[in-house]
Write a protein that holds these residues in place. Structure first.
Motif, PDB file in Angstrom:
ATOM      1  N   ASN A  99       0.810  -1.210   0.000  1.00  0.00           N
ATOM      2  CA  ASN A  99       0.000   0.000   0.000  1.00  0.00           C
ATOM      3  C   ASN A  99       0.851   1.271   0.000  1.00  0.00           C
ATOM      4  N   PHE A 100       1.982   1.232   0.724  1.00  0.00           N
ATOM      5  CA  PHE A 100       2.854   2.408   0.724  1.00  0.00           C
ATOM      6  C   PHE A 100       3.350   2.691  -0.693  1.00  0.00           C
ATOM      7  N   VAL A 101       3.865   1.642  -1.361  1.00  0.00           N
ATOM      8  CA  VAL A 101       4.376   1.813  -2.725  1.00  0.00           C
ATOM      9  C   VAL A 101       3.254   2.238  -3.674  1.00  0.00           C
ATOM     10  N   TYR A 102       2.102   1.565  -3.563  1.00  0.00           N
ATOM     11  CA  TYR A 102       1.004   1.857  -4.487  1.00  0.00           C
ATOM     12  C   TYR A 102       0.522   3.297  -4.345  1.00  0.00           C
ATOM     13  N   TYR A 103       0.239   3.697  -3.111  1.00  0.00           N
ATOM     14  CA  TYR A 103      -0.315   5.039  -2.922  1.00  0.00           C
ATOM     15  C   TYR A 103       0.705   6.126  -3.237  1.00  0.00           C
ATOM     16  N   TYR A 104       1.989   5.860  -2.953  1.00  0.00           N
ATOM     17  CA  TYR A 104       3.002   6.864  -3.280  1.00  0.00           C
ATOM     18  C   TYR A 104       3.049   7.085  -4.796  1.00  0.00           C
ATOM     19  N   TRP A 105       3.139   6.003  -5.565  1.00  0.00           N
ATOM     20  CA  TRP A 105       3.221   6.133  -7.016  1.00  0.00           C
ATOM     21  C   TRP A 105       1.922   6.652  -7.609  1.00  0.00           C
ATOM     22  N   TYR A 106       0.793   6.240  -6.999  1.00  0.00           N
ATOM     23  CA  TYR A 106      -0.493   6.730  -7.511  1.00  0.00           C
ATOM     24  C   TYR A 106      -0.590   8.237  -7.321  1.00  0.00           C
ATOM     25  N   GLU A 107      -0.248   8.724  -6.138  1.00  0.00           N
ATOM     26  CA  GLU A 107      -0.340  10.153  -5.867  1.00  0.00           C
ATOM     27  C   GLU A 107       0.674  10.943  -6.682  1.00  0.00           C
ATOM     28  N   TRP A 108       1.867  10.350  -6.897  1.00  0.00           N
ATOM     29  CA  TRP A 108       2.885  11.010  -7.718  1.00  0.00           C
ATOM     30  C   TRP A 108       2.382  11.173  -9.149  1.00  0.00           C
ATOM     31  N   THR A 109       1.786  10.096  -9.693  1.00  0.00           N
ATOM     32  CA  THR A 109       1.248  10.160 -11.055  1.00  0.00           C
ATOM     33  C   THR A 109       0.051  11.106 -11.123  1.00  0.00           C
ATOM     34  N   ARG A 110      -0.776  11.031 -10.103  1.00  0.00           N
ATOM     35  CA  ARG A 110      -1.955  11.892 -10.053  1.00  0.00           C
ATOM     36  C   ARG A 110      -1.567  13.368 -10.042  1.00  0.00           C
ATOM     37  N   ALA A 111      -0.544  13.699  -9.239  1.00  0.00           N
ATOM     38  CA  ALA A 111      -0.092  15.093  -9.168  1.00  0.00           C
ATOM     39  C   ALA A 111       0.397  15.573 -10.528  1.00  0.00           C
ATOM     40  N   GLY A 112       1.051  14.675 -11.274  1.00  0.00           N
ATOM     41  CA  GLY A 112       1.511  15.030 -12.612  1.00  0.00           C
ATOM     42  C   GLY A 112       0.352  15.336 -13.547  1.00  0.00           C
ATOM     43  N   PHE A 113      -0.690  14.523 -13.485  1.00  0.00           N
ATOM     44  CA  PHE A 113      -1.875  14.771 -14.313  1.00  0.00           C
ATOM     45  C   PHE A 113      -2.553  16.081 -13.921  1.00  0.00           C
ATOM     46  N   GLU A 114      -2.588  16.374 -12.617  1.00  0.00           N
ATOM     47  CA  GLU A 114      -3.236  17.608 -12.163  1.00  0.00           C
ATOM     48  C   GLU A 114      -2.466  18.842 -12.636  1.00  0.00           C
ATOM     49  N   ARG A 115      -1.126  18.763 -12.581  1.00  0.00           N
ATOM     50  CA  ARG A 115      -0.327  19.890 -13.082  1.00  0.00           C
ATOM     51  C   ARG A 115      -0.541  20.086 -14.582  1.00  0.00           C
ATOM     52  N   ALA A 116      -0.619  18.962 -15.304  1.00  0.00           N
ATOM     53  CA  ALA A 116      -0.845  19.047 -16.751  1.00  0.00           C
ATOM     54  C   ALA A 116      -2.208  19.666 -17.047  1.00  0.00           C
ATOM     55  N   ALA A 117      -3.214  19.320 -16.231  1.00  0.00           N
ATOM     56  CA  ALA A 117      -4.558  19.867 -16.430  1.00  0.00           C
ATOM     57  C   ALA A 117      -4.569  21.379 -16.210  1.00  0.00           C
ATOM     58  N   LEU A 118      -3.838  21.848 -15.173  1.00  0.00           N
ATOM     59  CA  LEU A 118      -3.766  23.285 -14.905  1.00  0.00           C
ATOM     60  C   LEU A 118      -3.041  24.024 -16.027  1.00  0.00           C
ATOM     61  N   GLN A 119      -1.943  23.435 -16.496  1.00  0.00           N
ATOM     62  CA  GLN A 119      -1.183  24.071 -17.576  1.00  0.00           C
ATOM     63  C   GLN A 119      -1.976  24.122 -18.880  1.00  0.00           C
ATOM     64  N   ALA A 120      -2.840  23.121 -19.075  1.00  0.00           N
ATOM     65  CA  ALA A 120      -3.655  23.089 -20.299  1.00  0.00           C
ATOM     66  C   ALA A 120      -4.892  23.974 -20.178  1.00  0.00           C
TER      67      ALA A 120
END
Length: 335
Positions: A99-120
């Protein structure tokens, strides 16, 4: 995933610089990962006997099948109540790391998508269904490759076949069965010594296919949560029910792969070498479709309850982590 808080509103008082923003996001990812690990540990501990029953049903032939209640009674009769918790230590360690690995990578990827959404310039930075699935796939794949050895050891311990499997009920035999229960380290060393290091990665292919399970689970959860957030603040109770529904759908769809993965985990060097598709064909030929769904009753029950508690605990633990972090930050500012 759990609370809708972001790194930005956690660090309202910090200067709005790229460095501080990145540090806040990293801290937020770790908070999610710790909350997920803690939630997984608590929910696993509550439901572990159902995992034992399901795993043993998955790896036994149809000749050994019986009702869940009968299976539980036989295990307790042979091994005592502790038989229902065989491999619990490795499972708790495994679920915490997973769960630590999963949630860390999920949130890391999610943050990237959110930044991309703001920039777009997108109206909402909420993840779309496709983005949720991609984030789940990346996080799930990383988790499988890192934690597969832990689950091989756990499955071996949970489904161990030794003298305790004999239909005996004498006190001496039951005591001998308990005494011979292998430790986590002992099981790990035995696998490496007798079967080689690569045996720790047995079943990794169906495990990678099973990344579909959390993808389905978290996609359903996220999309339903987004709908609910338009009406009100999502509470741990809401997360409990949303998590249960998402896991029910995911496990029902992917269960045959769970059975094949468990069979591959317990296969020894004396067993015929089989790949995932060969194992599928053999089970269908020898046991029929029912063989792919052995133990689905306790597994569905365990998975749904575990997922429900996981999401509820994760939300609560995440809120507690953020609150503690704010108190520490406030004290530092006062000093």
């Amino acid at each position: 995933m759990a609370s809708g808080k972001t790194a930005e509103n956690v660090s309202e008082s910090a200067p709005s610089t790229p460095a501080s923003s990145a540090a806040a996001q990293q801290s937020d990812n770790v908070a999610h990962a710790l909350a997920g690990a803690g939630g997984g540990l608590l929910s696993m501990a509550l439901t572990y006997p159902l995992i034992t029953l399901s795993t043993r049903a998955q790896v036994e032939s149809k000749k050994a099948q019986s009702s869940t209640l009968d299976a539980a009674r036989r295990i307790v009769q042979r091994e005592g109540i502790t038989g229902l918790y065989a491999g619990l230590d490795s499972a708790l360690f495994g679920i915490s790391v997973t769960n630590f690995v999963y949630y860390y990578w999920y949130e890391w990827t999610r943050a990237g998508f959110e930044r991309a959404a703001l920039q777009a310039g997108r109206a909402s930075k909420k993840l779309t269904t496709i983005e949720s699935m991609i984030a789940g796939a990346l996080a799930g794949s990383a988790t499988v490759l890192i934690t597969n050895p832990i689950w091989v050891v756990n499955t071996r311990m949970t489904a161990r076949k030794n003298e305790s499997d004999l239909p005996s009920t004498s006190d001496a035999e039951k005591a001998r069965a308990r005494k011979k229960a292998p430790s986590t380290i002992g099981t790990l060393m035995a696998i490496v010594k007798e079967e080689g290091f690569m045996q720790l990665f047995a079943g990794v292919l169906p495990a990678l296919v099973l990344v579909i399970n959390p993808i389905l689970q978290y996609t359903v959860f996220e999309q339903l949560k987004n709908v609910l957030e338009r009406r009100k603040r999502v509470t741990p109770s809401d997360s409990f029910y949303l998590g249960a529904f998402g896991k029910l759908m995911a496990t029902g769809i992917t269960y045959p792969y769970i059975t094949v993965k468990s069979r591959m985990h317990v296969a020894t060097k004396e067993s015929p070498k089989e790949d995932m598709f060969s194992s599928f064909r053999r089970i269908l030929k020898e046991e029929g479709w029912s063989g792919l769904y052995g133990g689905i009753g306790p597994k569905i029950t365990q998975s749904v309850i575990t997922a429900a508690f996981l999401f509820a605990f994760k939300d609560a633990l995440y809120d507690m982590t953020i609150a503690a972090r704010r108190r520490v930050a406030t004290r530092k500012q006062l000093l």
